[in-house]
Design a protein around this motif. Sequence first.
Motif, PDB file in Angstrom:
ATOM      1  N   ILE A   1      -8.970 -12.415  -4.667  1.00 55.69           N
ATOM      2  CA  ILE A   1      -7.922 -12.552  -3.654  1.00 55.69           C
ATOM      3  C   ILE A   1      -8.446 -12.074  -2.308  1.00 55.69           C
ATOM      4  O   ILE A   1      -9.027 -10.983  -2.195  1.00 55.69           O
ATOM      5  N   LEU A   2      -8.254 -12.891  -1.302  1.00 57.76           N
ATOM      6  CA  LEU A   2      -8.644 -12.548   0.068  1.00 57.76           C
ATOM      7  C   LEU A   2      -7.364 -12.259   0.854  1.00 57.76           C
ATOM      8  O   LEU A   2      -6.513 -13.122   1.019  1.00 57.76           O
ATOM      9  N   TYR A   3      -7.231 -11.034   1.303  1.00 54.88           N
ATOM     10  CA  TYR A   3      -6.022 -10.611   2.005  1.00 54.88           C
ATOM     11  C   TYR A   3      -6.338 -10.428   3.491  1.00 54.88           C
ATOM     12  O   TYR A   3      -7.113  -9.561   3.875  1.00 54.88           O
ATOM     13  N   ILE A   4      -5.735 -11.274   4.330  1.00 57.92           N
ATOM     14  CA  ILE A   4      -5.920 -11.180   5.779  1.00 57.92           C
ATOM     15  C   ILE A   4      -4.922 -10.154   6.314  1.00 57.92           C
ATOM     16  O   ILE A   4      -3.723 -10.413   6.361  1.00 57.92           O
ATOM     17  N   VAL A   5      -5.421  -8.998   6.697  1.00 66.51           N
ATOM     18  CA  VAL A   5      -4.547  -7.879   7.045  1.00 66.51           C
ATOM     19  C   VAL A   5      -4.186  -7.900   8.518  1.00 66.51           C
ATOM     20  O   VAL A   5      -4.882  -8.481   9.352  1.00 66.51           O
ATOM     21  N   ASP A   6      -3.070  -7.229   8.833  1.00 64.55           N
ATOM     22  CA  ASP A   6      -2.603  -7.154  10.216  1.00 64.55           C
ATOM     23  C   ASP A   6      -2.650  -5.734  10.781  1.00 64.55           C
ATOM     24  O   ASP A   6      -2.278  -5.512  11.916  1.00 64.55           O
ATOM     25  N   LEU A   7      -3.064  -4.768   9.941  1.00 63.07           N
ATOM     26  CA  LEU A   7      -3.246  -3.373  10.354  1.00 63.07           C
ATOM     27  C   LEU A   7      -1.960  -2.651  10.722  1.00 63.07           C
ATOM     28  O   LEU A   7      -1.996  -1.622  11.392  1.00 63.07           O
ATOM     29  N   ASN A   8      -0.814  -3.158  10.295  1.00 63.71           N
ATOM     30  CA  ASN A   8       0.424  -2.412  10.476  1.00 63.71           C
ATOM     31  C   ASN A   8       0.609  -1.422   9.329  1.00 63.71           C
ATOM     32  O   ASN A   8      -0.112  -1.444   8.335  1.00 63.71           O
ATOM     33  N   ASP A   9       1.619  -0.566   9.452  1.00 65.21           N
ATOM     34  CA  ASP A   9       1.732   0.581   8.562  1.00 65.21           C
ATOM     35  C   ASP A   9       2.042   0.235   7.112  1.00 65.21           C
ATOM     36  O   ASP A   9       1.792   1.046   6.228  1.00 65.21           O
ATOM     37  N   ASP A  10       2.605  -0.938   6.849  1.00 67.19           N
ATOM     38  CA  ASP A  10       3.033  -1.244   5.477  1.00 67.19           C
ATOM     39  C   ASP A  10       1.984  -2.015   4.680  1.00 67.19           C
ATOM     40  O   ASP A  10       2.283  -2.575   3.629  1.00 67.19           O
ATOM     41  N   ASN A  11       0.741  -2.034   5.141  1.00 66.33           N
ATOM     42  CA  ASN A  11      -0.312  -2.737   4.402  1.00 66.33           C
ATOM     43  C   ASN A  11      -0.508  -2.179   3.002  1.00 66.33           C
ATOM     44  O   ASN A  11      -0.676  -2.928   2.047  1.00 66.33           O
TER      45      ASN A  11
END
Length: 274
Positions: A140-150
């Motif tokens: 699984i490749l997860y494109i993160v957004d760096l917000n607190d709920d990651n």
Amino acid sequence: MSTTPKHILVVINEVDKITFLLQKAVKMSQTYNALLEILFVHENTLFALPEYFSHDADSINKEIIKQEIVDTLSSLEYTQNYALFVEEEDTVHRVQVLSEHHTDLFLLSSYYDSITHKMIHTVPFPVLILKKDSTTYTKILYIVDLNDDNKERIQYIQTLFPQSQIHLLFEHSYFVENYVFNTDFMGMTIDPGMDVSINKEIIDKQKETFSTLKKETGLDGDFIEEMDENLADYINQKNADMVVLHLQDDAFFDEQTFSSHLLNTIDTNLFVMR
């Protein structure tokens, strides 16, 4: 987020996708002990229907389609209770009506350019869009957004797909083009035209946040500041079983965003979280 979904809604638009989608939906229903709901919608302007399944050129034979689905479930040895709906036209509205009765729902569907974008925006639940026949979702490749709920979202993915190996990806230009930050770094959003020194300071902060996320989750990942190739090509070359995106705001999959381009061009299955 709930640990696992209590209801699985599989949306089918083509007769020749019945077996493929039901195989996936049945497996998920059994894995999560979730109630299965099946919605078949024939869109007359989009899909041709074999003569056997139609009354005439303008209407489907709902009973024959229902029987086809029942027979397929029987062949899959699915013995749990389920709900079955066979309709014509307006897939998105029908999905919306069914979803309104739930607080915990997981959607499963094939990808259709004219339907999928609208459905993702309409239904406030996770959607798994199937583009290829993966028997498992181990890469699984997860494109993160760096917000607190990651971390919470990563835990949810791990609960849904416990055998998965998650690889994190942060790509700077994608982040700039698609997100309105809930937590903007150092009180400002990133602007490609911003002063280089300020922009670098924000990128350094992002790198630090990304590194902390990797340490806290124990996951590997890539921070890409400048990509030499198209992001969709990069994703396709990773040969992941699934790509995970977080739908942060209603503009996320609008036609002009890069996320919309990704949805159209990546080859793999896509899991969209709300």
